[in-house]
Motif scaffolding. Sequence first.
Motif, mmCIF file in Angstrom:
data_model
loop_
_atom_site.group_PDB
_atom_site.id
_atom_site.type_symbol
_atom_site.label_atom_id
_atom_site.label_comp_id
_atom_site.label_asym_id
_atom_site.label_seq_id
_atom_site.Cartn_x
_atom_site.Cartn_y
_atom_site.Cartn_z
ATOM 1 N N PRO A 82 -11.129 -5.377 8.811
ATOM 2 C CA PRO A 82 -11.496 -3.941 8.899
ATOM 3 C C PRO A 82 -11.864 -3.317 7.554
ATOM 4 N N TYR A 83 -11.521 -4.017 6.459
ATOM 5 C CA TYR A 83 -11.730 -3.435 5.122
ATOM 6 C C TYR A 83 -12.667 -4.309 4.288
ATOM 7 N N TRP A 84 -13.537 -5.026 4.967
ATOM 8 C CA TRP A 84 -14.413 -5.977 4.277
ATOM 9 C C TRP A 84 -15.286 -5.292 3.223
ATOM 10 N N SER A 86 -14.393 -2.915 1.316
ATOM 11 C CA SER A 86 -13.579 -2.469 0.182
ATOM 12 C C SER A 86 -13.633 -3.537 -0.911
ATOM 13 N N ALA A 87 -14.225 -3.182 -2.045
ATOM 14 C CA ALA A 87 -14.406 -4.169 -3.125
ATOM 15 C C ALA A 87 -13.066 -4.695 -3.624
ATOM 16 N N ASP A 88 -12.080 -3.820 -3.790
ATOM 17 C CA ASP A 88 -10.784 -4.257 -4.320
ATOM 18 C C ASP A 88 -10.074 -5.201 -3.358
ATOM 19 N N SER A 89 -10.079 -4.847 -2.081
ATOM 20 C CA SER A 89 -9.405 -5.693 -1.087
ATOM 21 C C SER A 89 -10.076 -7.050 -0.961
ATOM 22 N N SER A 90 -11.400 -7.056 -0.926
ATOM 23 C CA SER A 90 -12.136 -8.317 -0.803
ATOM 24 C C SER A 90 -11.904 -9.215 -2.019
ATOM 25 N N LEU A 91 -11.996 -8.615 -3.208
ATOM 26 C CA LEU A 91 -11.787 -9.394 -4.424
ATOM 27 C C LEU A 91 -10.387 -9.982 -4.468
ATOM 28 N N TYR A 92 -9.404 -9.176 -4.063
ATOM 29 C CA TYR A 92 -8.016 -9.639 -4.043
ATOM 30 C C TYR A 92 -7.874 -10.866 -3.146
ATOM 31 N N GLN A 93 -8.481 -10.839 -1.985
ATOM 32 C CA GLN A 93 -8.332 -11.945 -1.042
ATOM 33 C C GLN A 93 -9.092 -13.181 -1.502
ATOM 34 N N TYR A 94 -10.251 -12.995 -2.112
ATOM 35 C CA TYR A 94 -10.970 -14.137 -2.673
ATOM 36 C C TYR A 94 -10.177 -14.763 -3.822
ATOM 37 N N LEU A 296 5.160 -0.934 8.897
ATOM 38 C CA LEU A 296 4.651 -2.292 9.091
ATOM 39 C C LEU A 296 5.022 -2.836 10.476
ATOM 40 N N LEU A 297 6.152 -2.392 11.004
ATOM 41 C CA LEU A 297 6.551 -2.827 12.344
ATOM 42 C C LEU A 297 5.551 -2.363 13.397
ATOM 43 N N ASP A 298 4.823 -1.289 13.100
ATOM 44 C CA ASP A 298 3.815 -0.770 14.037
ATOM 45 C C ASP A 298 2.429 -1.353 13.787
ATOM 46 N N ARG A 299 2.304 -2.194 12.763
ATOM 47 C CA ARG A 299 0.986 -2.754 12.401
ATOM 48 C C ARG A 299 1.074 -4.267 12.351
ATOM 49 N N PHE A 300 0.643 -4.915 13.405
ATOM 50 C CA PHE A 300 0.732 -6.377 13.496
ATOM 51 C C PHE A 300 -0.028 -7.050 12.357
ATOM 52 N N MET A 301 -1.147 -6.475 11.933
ATOM 53 C CA MET A 301 -1.950 -7.066 10.852
ATOM 54 C C MET A 301 -1.670 -6.414 9.497
ATOM 55 N N GLY A 302 -0.567 -5.670 9.409
ATOM 56 C CA GLY A 302 -0.199 -5.073 8.139
ATOM 57 C C GLY A 302 -1.138 -3.955 7.714
ATOM 58 N N PHE A 303 -1.125 -3.647 6.426
ATOM 59 C CA PHE A 303 -2.010 -2.611 5.896
ATOM 60 C C PHE A 303 -3.357 -3.180 5.474
ATOM 61 N N GLY A 304 -3.436 -4.503 5.281
ATOM 62 C CA GLY A 304 -4.632 -5.136 4.742
ATOM 63 C C GLY A 304 -4.421 -5.501 3.276
ATOM 64 N N PRO A 305 -5.147 -6.478 2.764
ATOM 65 C CA PRO A 305 -4.968 -6.930 1.382
ATOM 66 C C PRO A 305 -5.121 -5.804 0.361
ATOM 67 N N ARG A 307 -3.767 -2.949 0.021
ATOM 68 C CA ARG A 307 -3.882 -1.567 0.502
ATOM 69 C C ARG A 307 -2.533 -0.837 0.535
ATOM 70 N N PHE A 308 -1.467 -1.532 0.201
ATOM 71 C CA PHE A 308 -0.161 -0.882 0.088
ATOM 72 C C PHE A 308 -0.246 0.238 -0.945
ATOM 73 N N ARG A 309 -0.936 -0.026 -2.049
ATOM 74 C CA ARG A 309 -1.053 0.959 -3.137
ATOM 75 C C ARG A 309 -1.775 2.226 -2.703
ATOM 76 N N LEU A 310 -2.680 2.106 -1.728
ATOM 77 C CA LEU A 310 -3.427 3.278 -1.270
ATOM 78 C C LEU A 310 -2.544 4.222 -0.457
#
Length: 423
Positions: A82-84, A86-94, A296-305, A307-310
């Motif tokens: 869902p956050y593809w 997002s440059a920061d999230s994508s870079l983090y996962q790569y 997090l209990l309400d989000r099966f896929m978490g916040f995303g890479p 994105r906790f900081r956001l």
Amino acid sequence: MIDAAAQKTGLVINYQRLVDVAVFIFVACGAIAIIEPSPYDFASLVAMPLWFLGGFSINRSFLVFAFLIIAYTMMGFLALIPYWDSADSSLYQYQSAYLVLTGLFYALFMGNETNRRVNLCLNAYIAGALIASIAGILGYSGIPGFGEGVFLHAGRASGTFKDPNVLGSFLVLPIVTLAHRLIVGPTRSVILTGAMLLVVFLGMFLSFSRGSYGATVVAFVLMLASVFVASTDRKMKRRIAMAALGAVAMIGVVIAVVLSVPETREFFSQRTAATQDYDEGSTGRFGNQLRSIPMLLDRFMGFGPLRFRLIFDLEPHNSYVGAFANNGWIGGLLFFLLIGVTAFIGLRLMFTLSPAQRQAQAVVPAAIGLFLQGFQIDVDHWRFVFFMLGAVWGLEAQRQRWIYRGREPLTPPSRPAAPASSR
């Protein structure tokens, strides 16, 4: 005329030396993270392909490691969907995928010719640690051109890292390795080993990292316990006890000298307090972690890479909370499983007889110390954590081969000996 077989053998030897040099530089460059991309990243582009071209074997234990760490990473990519954009999230996962690749490389590299290659990698790591420690000491000493903003951050030695906490944690493995060599290694190298240990310990101490202090104590005690239990000879047990007391005494003298400076003593007292200002309150480090759990209990896929900081304006400062936040429920469980299984096989390597036991006594305690530190800081993107993961699983591959070959006789661990080669 030179025999063709001799020529081929010579080429193989030269190729192996070339691979060894490339890997040595690669590992040593792990100490330089003050710039991005790091020399470590460029060195990986040489070392890993060069090693790959020479071929390798895969032990069945590696498949367990590969499954856990790759599945964990894939869950991160699914959480990224869902956050593809997002440059920061994508870079983090790569970056996560790249670090996983290095961990797999280390496991395969050290899983073959294990004793020789683990020694090679540990020596390279120690070389890098000496560079980082000396830089940190120079930064703390106040020498113009080396201080704040270069090798010093907020009054704490950061050396060749951007963060003093990372410097301190990076130095846990070389401290334990050098202490291990001081205790059970050849007596002819005691002075050099002791000198290197003091330099590296001073670099770690001047980082004023509470987590690193704790990880070092845990790792040292665990290493000492495994060495003592493994020894079957009374003379060796006495040597272990005397060498351990000597190492502690040397370190104690260094601490006493450093803390004799009033400003350093006051800063040390502040840094070693149970909590800091940023830890406390509902919006502090621990408050954010507690507030994140019901979300997090309400989000099966978490916040995303990344994105906790956001949501909380801070990083999770807890690798296990971060695993669920970045990679979702399944990813978080896989991370717990990866760390748990690695710790289990590591402890087995340390306390049971095998060709891998001696080196595991140095590597595994440092890894477990950092796993515990993960409850207090984000360690999941530290390059050297993946080095340690790979080293533990590489040593496990050697133990597995030894078992399946019928447990070939070993030199008793009651007396120091040169490590045997394992292919």
